[in-house]
Design a protein around this motif. Sequence first.
Motif, mmCIF file in Angstrom:
data_model
loop_
_atom_site.group_PDB
_atom_site.id
_atom_site.type_symbol
_atom_site.label_atom_id
_atom_site.label_comp_id
_atom_site.label_asym_id
_atom_site.label_seq_id
_atom_site.Cartn_x
_atom_site.Cartn_y
_atom_site.Cartn_z
ATOM 1 N N UNK A 1 5.816 -2.543 8.008
ATOM 2 C CA UNK A 1 7.107 -3.686 8.245
ATOM 3 C C UNK A 1 6.773 -4.877 7.578
ATOM 4 N N UNK A 2 5.657 -5.011 6.906
ATOM 5 C CA UNK A 2 5.651 -6.384 6.121
ATOM 6 C C UNK A 2 6.251 -6.276 4.888
ATOM 7 N N UNK A 3 7.076 -5.537 4.492
ATOM 8 C CA UNK A 3 8.076 -5.656 3.449
ATOM 9 C C UNK A 3 9.496 -5.670 3.955
ATOM 10 N N UNK A 4 9.691 -5.652 5.093
ATOM 11 C CA UNK A 4 11.090 -5.556 5.685
ATOM 12 C C UNK A 4 11.096 -6.932 6.444
ATOM 13 N N UNK A 5 12.401 -7.412 5.792
ATOM 14 C CA UNK A 5 12.826 -8.816 6.244
ATOM 15 C C UNK A 5 13.584 -8.698 7.880
ATOM 16 N N UNK A 6 13.858 -7.445 8.131
ATOM 17 C CA UNK A 6 14.657 -7.258 9.389
ATOM 18 C C UNK A 6 14.019 -6.739 10.312
ATOM 19 N N UNK A 7 12.688 -6.388 10.178
ATOM 20 C CA UNK A 7 11.763 -5.785 11.157
ATOM 21 C C UNK A 7 10.519 -6.880 11.156
ATOM 22 N N UNK B 1 -2.430 -0.815 13.050
ATOM 23 C CA UNK B 1 -2.557 -1.439 11.585
ATOM 24 C C UNK B 1 -1.507 -0.810 10.680
ATOM 25 N N UNK B 2 -1.130 0.422 11.152
ATOM 26 C CA UNK B 2 -0.329 1.179 10.200
ATOM 27 C C UNK B 2 1.325 0.570 10.433
ATOM 28 N N UNK B 3 1.456 0.126 11.455
ATOM 29 C CA UNK B 3 2.819 -0.602 11.632
ATOM 30 C C UNK B 3 2.912 -1.864 11.194
ATOM 31 N N UNK B 4 2.030 -2.747 11.153
ATOM 32 C CA UNK B 4 1.754 -3.863 10.320
ATOM 33 C C UNK B 4 2.033 -3.674 9.030
ATOM 34 N N UNK B 5 1.426 -2.853 8.236
ATOM 35 C CA UNK B 5 1.490 -2.542 7.110
ATOM 36 C C UNK B 5 3.008 -2.010 6.705
ATOM 37 N N UNK C 1 2.829 3.968 17.460
ATOM 38 C CA UNK C 1 2.176 4.470 16.759
ATOM 39 C C UNK C 1 2.883 5.314 15.786
ATOM 40 N N UNK C 2 2.704 5.162 14.251
ATOM 41 C CA UNK C 2 3.315 5.722 13.253
ATOM 42 C C UNK C 2 2.448 6.512 12.441
ATOM 43 N N UNK C 3 2.708 7.647 11.820
ATOM 44 C CA UNK C 3 1.863 8.599 11.157
ATOM 45 C C UNK C 3 1.240 7.891 9.989
ATOM 46 N N UNK C 4 1.831 7.383 9.318
ATOM 47 C CA UNK C 4 1.461 6.734 7.977
ATOM 48 C C UNK C 4 1.738 5.063 8.195
ATOM 49 N N UNK C 5 1.381 4.611 6.761
ATOM 50 C CA UNK C 5 1.743 3.130 6.685
ATOM 51 C C UNK C 5 3.060 3.035 5.642
ATOM 52 N N UNK C 6 3.611 4.056 5.422
ATOM 53 C CA UNK C 6 4.766 4.136 4.450
ATOM 54 C C UNK C 6 6.035 3.313 4.898
ATOM 55 N N UNK C 7 6.312 2.279 4.309
ATOM 56 C CA UNK C 7 7.537 1.595 4.807
ATOM 57 C C UNK C 7 8.719 2.426 5.165
ATOM 58 N N UNK C 8 9.164 3.327 4.282
ATOM 59 C CA UNK C 8 10.326 4.354 4.344
ATOM 60 C C UNK C 8 10.367 4.981 5.928
ATOM 61 N N UNK C 9 9.218 5.238 6.444
ATOM 62 C CA UNK C 9 9.304 5.796 7.869
ATOM 63 C C UNK C 9 9.866 4.608 8.957
ATOM 64 N N UNK C 10 9.526 3.405 8.647
ATOM 65 C CA UNK C 10 10.263 2.616 9.375
ATOM 66 C C UNK C 10 11.681 2.337 9.248
#
Length: 307
Positions: A262-268, A256-260, A225-234
Motif C-alpha cells: 500500500x505504500x505506493x497507493x495514495x488512496x489506501x 509487512x506485506x500489507x505495508x509494502x 493477511x495478503x499473499x504477496x507484497x504486490x500492489x496490484x493485489x490491493x
Amino acid sequence: MALSVSRRLLRSFGSVLASGRCDSPSSLDPSLHASLGVVSSEEFSAVSKAGSSFLANRRLSTSIPSPESSGGAFPSNLLSAKPVVASERNIGLYHDLVIPVTNFHNEDKGFTVLAGDVFDVPIRKDIIHRVVLWQLAKRQQGTHSTKTISEVSGTGRKPWNQKGTGRARQGSLRSPQFRGGSTMHGPKPRSHAFKLNKKVRRLGLKIALTARAAEGKLLVFDDFEVPTHKTKNIVNYVQQMEGSKKLLLVDGILPENLKLATQNLHYVNVLPAVGLNVYSILQHDTLVMSRAAVNEIVERMHTPIKR
C-alpha cells in the motif's frame, strides 16, 4: 308468535346476511321465502341485527404473510414476496451493533459485536471541531523565526550626524525601516499546542467511529493477511469495494506485506490501532478495521483516565 324453521334454513339465511346481500325480506331467494312463509318486519330486523353483529365482532388479521413467515403453510404463489423494510436505526442510543466480518476476498467470517458506548454515541460536531483543531495545532512544527535588531549582521555605527544634514535622524542601519534590517515583533520558534481534556479527546474518537458506523462505511475484517507484497493485489481488492474512494486500514500489528503493497497507493493508508485518530478517520471515506484493532480500541476506550 314464534316461527319454527329448520336448521338448514337458518344456515342459508345466515349465509345471505353474512354476505351483505340481504336488505329486506323481498331480496331472499323465492324458494327460501316460500319455505319461511310469512315473516314480519320485526322478526326480519331482529335477524338482520344478529347478522350485522356477527360481522362487527369478526376478528380480522392485519398481518401480511410472506414466504418466509408462512413456514410452508400457504402456497408461495399466493403470498407477498415484497421484503419487509426495517425502520432506520436511531443513532446515539448506546446500543451494541452486530455487523458481519469479511476479508479481502469477500468471504463470510461470521459476525462481531461493536460496543454501544464506543460505536453508538450521540453525534456532536462541536466536539469533532475542537479535537481536529487540537490535532492540527499540535502537529505544527513551529520552527518559524525572524531576526531582531541584535541578531541582524551589520555595522553598529550611526549613519550620519544627529543634526545639520536635513535628513531624518537615524541610529542604526540594522533598524527595521532599512532594507536588510530587522523584523519587529516577528514570529519565534514556539509550540502551537494547547491543552484539551482527555475526556473530550476520547469522546471525539467515539463520535468519529459512530459516524462511520452509521454511514455504513465501517468494515470489519478478520485479518489483513495478503499473499504477496504486490500492489496490484490491493488495487484489485479496492476495486471490488463499491463506493470507496479512500480507505484507511487499521490493525493491531500491521503485516509487512500489507505495508509494502500500500505504500505506493495514495488512496489506501494504513495505521496501527494505537495511532487511530479523528483527523485520519475524517480524511478517509471508508474505515476498515481488523478484529484485533476493534478489541484494542474498545479496551482503550474502557480504560480509566489517569489523573
